[in-house]
Write a protein that holds these residues in place. Structure first.
Motif, PDB file in Angstrom:
ATOM      1  N   TYR A 175      44.048  35.892  50.127  1.00  0.00           N
ATOM      2  CA  TYR A 175      44.119  36.923  51.163  1.00  0.00           C
ATOM      3  C   TYR A 175      42.776  37.604  51.417  1.00  0.00           C
ATOM      4  O   TYR A 175      42.610  38.310  52.406  1.00  0.00           O
ATOM      5  N   PHE A 176      41.817  37.396  50.502  1.00  0.00           N
ATOM      6  CA  PHE A 176      40.471  37.926  50.711  1.00  0.00           C
ATOM      7  C   PHE A 176      39.680  37.038  51.673  1.00  0.00           C
ATOM      8  O   PHE A 176      38.667  37.448  52.217  1.00  0.00           O
ATOM      9  N   ILE A 177      40.154  35.809  51.858  1.00  0.00           N
ATOM     10  CA  ILE A 177      39.451  34.833  52.695  1.00  0.00           C
ATOM     11  C   ILE A 177      39.954  34.859  54.135  1.00  0.00           C
ATOM     12  O   ILE A 177      39.168  34.791  55.080  1.00  0.00           O
ATOM     13  N   ASP A 196      52.236  43.184  45.378  1.00  0.00           N
ATOM     14  CA  ASP A 196      52.029  42.504  46.664  1.00  0.00           C
ATOM     15  C   ASP A 196      52.952  41.293  46.762  1.00  0.00           C
ATOM     16  O   ASP A 196      52.512  40.163  46.970  1.00  0.00           O
ATOM     17  N   ASP A 197      54.240  41.533  46.586  1.00  0.00           N
ATOM     18  CA  ASP A 197      55.224  40.453  46.640  1.00  0.00           C
ATOM     19  C   ASP A 197      55.527  40.084  48.093  1.00  0.00           C
ATOM     20  O   ASP A 197      55.028  40.738  49.015  1.00  0.00           O
ATOM     21  N   PRO A 198      56.312  39.024  48.343  1.00  0.00           N
ATOM     22  CA  PRO A 198      56.611  38.649  49.726  1.00  0.00           C
ATOM     23  C   PRO A 198      57.168  39.774  50.586  1.00  0.00           C
ATOM     24  O   PRO A 198      56.841  39.875  51.770  1.00  0.00           O
ATOM     25  N   SER A 199      58.000  40.644  50.001  1.00  0.00           N
ATOM     26  CA  SER A 199      58.528  41.760  50.796  1.00  0.00           C
ATOM     27  C   SER A 199      57.429  42.763  51.121  1.00  0.00           C
ATOM     28  O   SER A 199      57.392  43.339  52.213  1.00  0.00           O
ATOM     29  N   GLY A 200      56.498  42.966  50.182  1.00  0.00           N
ATOM     30  CA  GLY A 200      55.356  43.833  50.457  1.00  0.00           C
ATOM     31  C   GLY A 200      54.457  43.240  51.526  1.00  0.00           C
ATOM     32  O   GLY A 200      54.003  43.936  52.435  1.00  0.00           O
ATOM     33  N   GLY A 209      45.448  46.840  45.855  1.00  0.00           N
ATOM     34  CA  GLY A 209      45.026  47.581  47.041  1.00  0.00           C
ATOM     35  C   GLY A 209      44.178  46.742  47.987  1.00  0.00           C
ATOM     36  O   GLY A 209      44.336  46.820  49.211  1.00  0.00           O
ATOM     37  N   PHE A 210      43.294  45.918  47.421  1.00  0.00           N
ATOM     38  CA  PHE A 210      42.461  45.033  48.254  1.00  0.00           C
ATOM     39  C   PHE A 210      43.319  44.003  48.994  1.00  0.00           C
ATOM     40  O   PHE A 210      43.090  43.712  50.163  1.00  0.00           O
ATOM     41  N   VAL A 211      44.304  43.441  48.283  1.00  0.00           N
ATOM     42  CA  VAL A 211      45.196  42.461  48.919  1.00  0.00           C
ATOM     43  C   VAL A 211      45.942  43.115  50.077  1.00  0.00           C
ATOM     44  O   VAL A 211      46.015  42.565  51.185  1.00  0.00           O
ATOM     45  N   MET A 212      46.481  44.294  49.834  1.00  0.00           N
ATOM     46  CA  MET A 212      47.175  45.056  50.879  1.00  0.00           C
ATOM     47  C   MET A 212      46.242  45.300  52.071  1.00  0.00           C
ATOM     48  O   MET A 212      46.622  45.103  53.233  1.00  0.00           O
TER      49      MET A 212
END
Length: 420
Positions: free
Chosen positions: A162-164, A29-33, A246-249
């Motif tokens: 990112y979950f918040i 989950d890098d900046p490009s992702g 996957g959760f971050v995405m």
């Protein structure tokens, strides 16, 4: 009291197990992702939310195979390819990997710099890009592997922001549930481009090489003897890392697919645009958390990107390599890392748009991943290489599903591009 101690001990044990799998998942989950997921959410709302559910078992299966290859053979993926496959396969893989990884590094550095400028507007983004590059280069060269591994592991906590973010904005739970469980596909080149980009940035070839090489580093550091318990612990690490990724995405697509899409902002070209767009719509806290997350993920991903490229090249030519080595012990290894970072940084000054580099990288990953997945499947089922640790039936089913889905998406995109 005993129960609380048992729970605490289990949590401590589990945290100790986590390592290469967690870092690999977080670096995915890098900046490009993040930019790819943000573009997807802004352009298509929640239509691609289901991809995070489909991607998890596929990416976990492939990364488990790569981890097992590394721990069983005591070689990185490139070393195994070199010993068991014709040299042209190795050189073609190197030819495709080098430009994609360098462009990925360049896009990540540019994204971090731009977000640094958002947080401190009086300082130009290019200065932040140079600063982050120098900091990362210094840390990679001068920190021993153990400290790098621990640093990366704790940096993964940053992704929890990112979950918040999605819950700082009113959500329609029924609509979210529907988009999560019912796949939506549009057969046009724009949507297929995003789909291949999502798959490419999620099931990224550079992660295959990093995972295998890191397991070798862990084996050398801890003097591990391969057995079922070790394999089980590695699988737990990978599963947690990939589910975390996957959760971050999922939550990034959810954030941009509701906040931006619902407010008519369908074109997001950069990560800083995504962060800035959230400010008036979801508030300063959402904007700040999103921005901090981008810098944190860059600090995780860039060492993984540059390190994986260096492992690929040094193993190809038989040079000394490893993050556990000091600079004078593996000069070529660290010089390649430095060159990849500087080349990535230079993309910001020669007229290549970070967003173009980002899109081309994701699509290139999406097009080349099927070839590498096929090779990984072959290695993982080769008893001469893997002994008694060949793939299980479940691993093969998920591995071949990854191969079919990635190939189908890539072929569809090529067809739509040629038909246009």
């Amino acid at each position: 009291m005993n129960n609380s101690k048992k729970i605490k001990n289990k949590m401590v044990r589990f945290w100790k197990i986590l390592g290469p799998g967690l870092v690999t998942g977080a670096s995915d989950d890098d900046p490009s992702g993040i930019a790819t997921y943000s573009q997807s959410g802004a352009a298509y709302g929640l239509s691609t939310l289901w991809t995070s559910i489909i991607a998890f078992p596929l990416m976990a299966a492939i990364q488990q195979m790569c981890a097992r290859i590394g721990i069983v053979t005591s070689h990185g993926l490139t070393g195994v390819l070199k010993e068991n496959y014709p040299r042209p396969v190795l050189y073609i893989m190197l030819l495709f990997s080098f430009p994609a990884i360098v462009m990925n590094i360049g896009a990540d550095i540019a994204g971090m710099g731009a977000v640094g400028n958002l947080l401190f507007p009086s300082i130009d983004g290019t200065y932040f890009s140079v600063l982050f590059t120098l900091i990362l280069l210094g840390l990679i060269i001068y920190l021993p592997y153990q400290k790098i591994a621990i640093t990366l592991k704790y940096l993964c906590i940053v992704l929890l922001v990112y979950f918040i973010v999605p819950f700082l904005y009113k959500q329609d739970l029924s609509q979210i549930l529907k988009a999560t469980l019912i796949p939506t596909i549009q057969f046009n080149k724009e949507f297929m481009g995003i789909l291949v980009g999502i798959l490419g940035t999620t099931i990224s070839p550079y992660l295959f090489f990093w995972q295998a090489s890191m397991e070798v580093e862990e084996q050398n550091k801890k003097h591990l003897i391969v057995n079922k318990r070790i394999i089980h612990e590695i699988n737990e690490d990978v599963d947690f890392g990939m589910s975390f990724s996957g959760f971050v995405m999922y939550f990034i697509i959810l954030t941009t697919g509701t906040v931006l899409y619902n407010n008519g902002m369908h074109q997001i070209n950069t990560v800083e645009q995504a962060a800035l767009a959230l400010k008036p719509l979801a508030g300063n806290l959402a904007y700040l958390l999103f921005a901090i997350g981008i810098i944190g993920t860059g600090l995780i991903a860039i060492p993984v990107l540059s390190g994986s490229l260096s492992y690929i090249i040094t193993e190809t030519f038989g040079w000394e390599q490893g993050l556990d080595k000091k600079f004078h012990e593996a000069k070529a290894f660290y010089v390649i890392i430095a060159i990849s970072l500087l080349l990535g940084l230079s993309l910001n000054y020669i007229g290549i748009s970070p967003i173009q580099a980002l899109i081309y990288t994701a699509i290139l990953y999406g097009l080349t991943a099927p070839v590498l997945i096929a090779i990984i499947l072959h290695i993982s089922n080769n008893k001469k290489v893997m002994g008694r640790f060949t793939n299980s039936k479940t691993s093969n089913i998920l591995g071949f599903a990854s191969l079919i889905i990635m190939s189908a998406a890539a072929v569809t995109l090529i067809y739509l591009q040629l038909a246009d």
